[in-house]
Design a protein around this motif. Structure first.
Motif, PDB file in Angstrom:
ATOM      1  N   GLU A 150      -6.477  -0.957  18.311  1.00  0.00           N
ATOM      2  CA  GLU A 150      -7.550  -0.528  19.215  1.00  0.00           C
ATOM      3  C   GLU A 150      -7.273  -0.883  20.673  1.00  0.00           C
ATOM      4  OE1 GLU A 150     -10.223   1.215  18.353  1.00  0.00           O
ATOM      5  OE2 GLU A 150      -9.849   1.224  16.196  1.00  0.00           O
ATOM      6  N   ILE A 151      -6.631  -2.036  20.912  1.00  0.00           N
ATOM      7  CA  ILE A 151      -6.350  -2.445  22.288  1.00  0.00           C
ATOM      8  C   ILE A 151      -4.866  -2.318  22.626  1.00  0.00           C
ATOM      9  CG2 ILE A 151      -8.356  -3.951  22.475  1.00  0.00           C
ATOM     10  CD1 ILE A 151      -6.523  -6.328  21.871  1.00  0.00           C
ATOM     11  N   GLY A 152      -4.094  -1.734  21.704  1.00  0.00           N
ATOM     12  CA  GLY A 152      -2.694  -1.455  21.994  1.00  0.00           C
ATOM     13  C   GLY A 152      -1.747  -2.625  21.863  1.00  0.00           C
ATOM     14  N   HIS A 153      -2.204  -3.744  21.234  1.00  0.00           N
ATOM     15  CA  HIS A 153      -1.319  -4.922  21.167  1.00  0.00           C
ATOM     16  C   HIS A 153      -0.296  -4.820  20.040  1.00  0.00           C
ATOM     17  CE1 HIS A 153      -4.087  -5.868  18.019  1.00  0.00           C
ATOM     18  NE2 HIS A 153      -3.733  -7.128  17.876  1.00  0.00           N
ATOM     19  N   ARG A 154      -0.473  -3.867  19.143  1.00  0.00           N
ATOM     20  CA  ARG A 154       0.511  -3.578  18.103  1.00  0.00           C
ATOM     21  C   ARG A 154       0.693  -2.074  18.025  1.00  0.00           C
ATOM     22  NH1 ARG A 154      -1.897  -7.036  12.971  1.00  0.00           N
ATOM     23  NH2 ARG A 154      -1.967  -9.102  13.966  1.00  0.00           N
ATOM     24  N   ALA A 155       1.930  -1.620  17.983  1.00  0.00           N
ATOM     25  CA  ALA A 155       2.192  -0.179  17.916  1.00  0.00           C
ATOM     26  C   ALA A 155       3.509   0.071  17.194  1.00  0.00           C
ATOM     27  CB  ALA A 155       2.254   0.424  19.320  1.00  0.00           C
ATOM     28  N   VAL A 156       3.561   1.189  16.490  1.00  0.00           N
ATOM     29  CA  VAL A 156       4.787   1.641  15.834  1.00  0.00           C
ATOM     30  C   VAL A 156       4.872   3.148  16.034  1.00  0.00           C
ATOM     31  CG1 VAL A 156       6.118   1.748  13.694  1.00  0.00           C
ATOM     32  CG2 VAL A 156       4.558  -0.169  14.076  1.00  0.00           C
ATOM     33  N   PRO A 180       6.241 -10.630  12.126  1.00  0.00           N
ATOM     34  CA  PRO A 180       6.493  -9.212  12.395  1.00  0.00           C
ATOM     35  C   PRO A 180       5.938  -8.245  11.353  1.00  0.00           C
ATOM     36  CG  PRO A 180       8.444 -10.501  12.903  1.00  0.00           C
ATOM     37  CD  PRO A 180       7.477 -11.439  12.239  1.00  0.00           C
ATOM     38  N   SER A 181       5.884  -8.661  10.092  1.00  0.00           N
ATOM     39  CA  SER A 181       5.411  -7.741   9.058  1.00  0.00           C
ATOM     40  C   SER A 181       3.959  -7.327   9.252  1.00  0.00           C
ATOM     41  CB  SER A 181       5.583  -8.360   7.669  1.00  0.00           C
ATOM     42  OG  SER A 181       4.826  -9.546   7.545  1.00  0.00           O
ATOM     43  N   GLU A 182       3.229  -8.024  10.107  1.00  0.00           N
ATOM     44  CA  GLU A 182       1.859  -7.610  10.404  1.00  0.00           C
ATOM     45  C   GLU A 182       1.814  -6.249  11.101  1.00  0.00           C
ATOM     46  OE1 GLU A 182      -0.088 -10.808  12.496  1.00  0.00           O
ATOM     47  OE2 GLU A 182       0.511 -12.270  10.974  1.00  0.00           O
ATOM     48  N   ASP A 207      13.043  -8.991   5.789  1.00  0.00           N
ATOM     49  CA  ASP A 207      14.160  -9.620   6.500  1.00  0.00           C
ATOM     50  C   ASP A 207      13.766 -10.016   7.919  1.00  0.00           C
ATOM     51  OD1 ASP A 207      15.771  -9.416   4.301  1.00  0.00           O
ATOM     52  OD2 ASP A 207      17.079  -7.850   5.105  1.00  0.00           O
ATOM     53  N   TRP A 208      12.946  -9.194   8.546  1.00  0.00           N
ATOM     54  CA  TRP A 208      12.486  -9.521   9.902  1.00  0.00           C
ATOM     55  C   TRP A 208      11.621 -10.781   9.884  1.00  0.00           C
ATOM     56  CZ3 TRP A 208       9.618  -5.497  13.515  1.00  0.00           C
ATOM     57  CH2 TRP A 208       9.684  -5.942  14.845  1.00  0.00           C
ATOM     58  N   ASP A 209      10.753 -10.890   8.913  1.00  0.00           N
ATOM     59  CA  ASP A 209       9.943 -12.098   8.799  1.00  0.00           C
ATOM     60  C   ASP A 209      10.825 -13.327   8.614  1.00  0.00           C
ATOM     61  OD1 ASP A 209       7.508 -10.875   9.129  1.00  0.00           O
ATOM     62  OD2 ASP A 209       6.925 -10.944   7.018  1.00  0.00           O
ATOM     63  N   GLN A 225      11.653 -15.421  23.865  1.00  0.00           N
ATOM     64  CA  GLN A 225      12.971 -15.892  23.431  1.00  0.00           C
ATOM     65  C   GLN A 225      13.094 -15.857  21.907  1.00  0.00           C
ATOM     66  OE1 GLN A 225      15.754 -16.508  25.213  1.00  0.00           O
ATOM     67  NE2 GLN A 225      14.516 -15.666  26.888  1.00  0.00           N
ATOM     68  N   ARG A 226      12.011 -16.180  21.230  1.00  0.00           N
ATOM     69  CA  ARG A 226      12.040 -16.129  19.769  1.00  0.00           C
ATOM     70  C   ARG A 226      12.253 -14.693  19.290  1.00  0.00           C
ATOM     71  NH1 ARG A 226       7.294 -18.457  15.674  1.00  0.00           N
ATOM     72  NH2 ARG A 226       8.452 -18.114  13.711  1.00  0.00           N
ATOM     73  N   TRP A 227      11.570 -13.727  19.925  1.00  0.00           N
ATOM     74  CA  TRP A 227      11.720 -12.311  19.560  1.00  0.00           C
ATOM     75  C   TRP A 227      13.164 -11.853  19.769  1.00  0.00           C
ATOM     76  CZ3 TRP A 227       7.891  -8.519  18.143  1.00  0.00           C
ATOM     77  CH2 TRP A 227       8.334  -7.204  18.173  1.00  0.00           C
ATOM     78  N   ILE A 228      13.730 -12.204  20.916  1.00  0.00           N
ATOM     79  CA  ILE A 228      15.106 -11.795  21.226  1.00  0.00           C
ATOM     80  C   ILE A 228      16.082 -12.378  20.207  1.00  0.00           C
ATOM     81  CG2 ILE A 228      16.981 -12.059  22.896  1.00  0.00           C
ATOM     82  CD1 ILE A 228      14.798 -11.955  25.116  1.00  0.00           C
ATOM     83  N   ARG A 229      15.937 -13.640  19.891  1.00  0.00           N
ATOM     84  CA  ARG A 229      16.857 -14.286  18.946  1.00  0.00           C
ATOM     85  C   ARG A 229      16.687 -13.707  17.547  1.00  0.00           C
ATOM     86  NH1 ARG A 229      20.885 -17.085  21.607  1.00  0.00           N
ATOM     87  NH2 ARG A 229      19.975 -18.157  23.401  1.00  0.00           N
ATOM     88  N   ALA A 230      15.450 -13.412  17.163  1.00  0.00           N
ATOM     89  CA  ALA A 230      15.220 -12.803  15.846  1.00  0.00           C
ATOM     90  C   ALA A 230      15.841 -11.408  15.775  1.00  0.00           C
ATOM     91  CB  ALA A 230      13.726 -12.745  15.546  1.00  0.00           C
TER      92      ALA A 230
END
Length: 266
Positions: A150-156, A180-182, A207-209, A225-230
């Motif tokens: 609704e507020i655009g904080h998650r998108a695919v 990430p699986s959320e 695997d992403w989780d 930084q956590r996102w980039i390393r993952a």
């Protein structure tokens, strides 16, 4: 392409929208498909099913004009009341018309953005609407079809060319999820029911989780930084985009991750 059907194809959506709800996808379209738009003499973009407000269409126009000053955008809505409400906001380069998946425009668009329009359809119908849209775009054009919160904080979203689906992109605000699986709740209709053991998209998210959990120590330097390393870790086992324009640190630091559709296709 210029023929306007008496009955648009599709059904009316909830129409929920708001300022900056689609900022993540807009930013991505501008960065990734700006060159495509600049390659056309009269680049046309369609915002399909823009909802109860004109605002996201106008925001997309503003963002794309910065990378392609000649772009024109047509907002298409199946609800005549929504079209009437948007008409006062037309200006040079921006117009609104009534229609649906048949794309009632005067020439094949280079880009179609279709967000939150296929959630209400069944999987088979969603595939059929993808096919219909693909038949209506410019031979070099793309469709960016997805859903967001609704507020655009998650998108695919999926990017499709005339030949079919190309890529799947996940985008999130770093504070908008626990793991990430959320983001699975925002998968396209053609995948959302496939997030079960034995399907590739389920394996990818699992695997992403795991990569996200393994990179928890980098969280001390921030979620970015956590996102980039993952993403780097995930790219060892999955064909995650690691180079411009769709991948690599420049995109990952924005909370994005893209991989080929074939990697998760049902």
């Amino acid at each position: 392409m210029g023929h306007v059907r008496s009955r648009p194809i599709g059904t009316i959506t909830r129409g929920t929208t708001g300022h900056n709800r689609l900022r993540r996808s807009d930013r991505w379209i501008a960065a990734v498909h700006g060159p495509l738009l600049r390659s056309a003499a009269r680049p046309l973009v369609v915002d399909l099913g823009y909802g109860a407000s004109h605002i996201t269409t106008c925001e997309l126009f503003g963002r794309l004009r910065r990378v392609c000053p000649t772009v024109q955008i047509v907002g298409i809505e199946i609800d005549p009341e929504r079209v009437a409400a948007a008409k006062p906001y037309e200006r040079e380069g921006v117009s609104f018309v009534r229609g649906g998946f048949e794309l009632p425009v005067d020439r094949p668009p280079m880009v179609v953005r279709a967000f939150n329009v296929l959630r209400q359809y069944g999987e088979a119908e969603a595939w059929a609407h993808w096919d219909r849209l693909r038949a209506g775009i410019h031979p070099a054009g793309v469709i960016v079809e997805g859903t967001c919160s609704e507020i655009g904080h998650r998108a695919v979203w999926v990017t499709l060319g005339a030949e079919g689906p190309r890529t799947l992109t996940f985008a999130a605000r770093f504070s908008g999820f626990g793991q990430p699986s959320e983001l699975a709740e925002r998968l396209p209709k053609t995948l959302i029911h496939r997030n079960v053991p034995g399907e590739r998209v389920h394996a990818f998210l699992a695997d992403w989780d795991r990569a996200w959990a393994a990179c928890a120590p980098f969280g001390a330097y921030g979620h970015r930084q956590r996102w980039i390393r993952a993403a780097e870790s995930l790219a060892r086992d999955w064909p995650v985009a690691t180079a411009s324009p769709t991948g690599g640190t420049a995109r990952w630091r924005l909370g994005e991750l893209t991989l080929p559709w074939r990697a998760v296709a049902p």
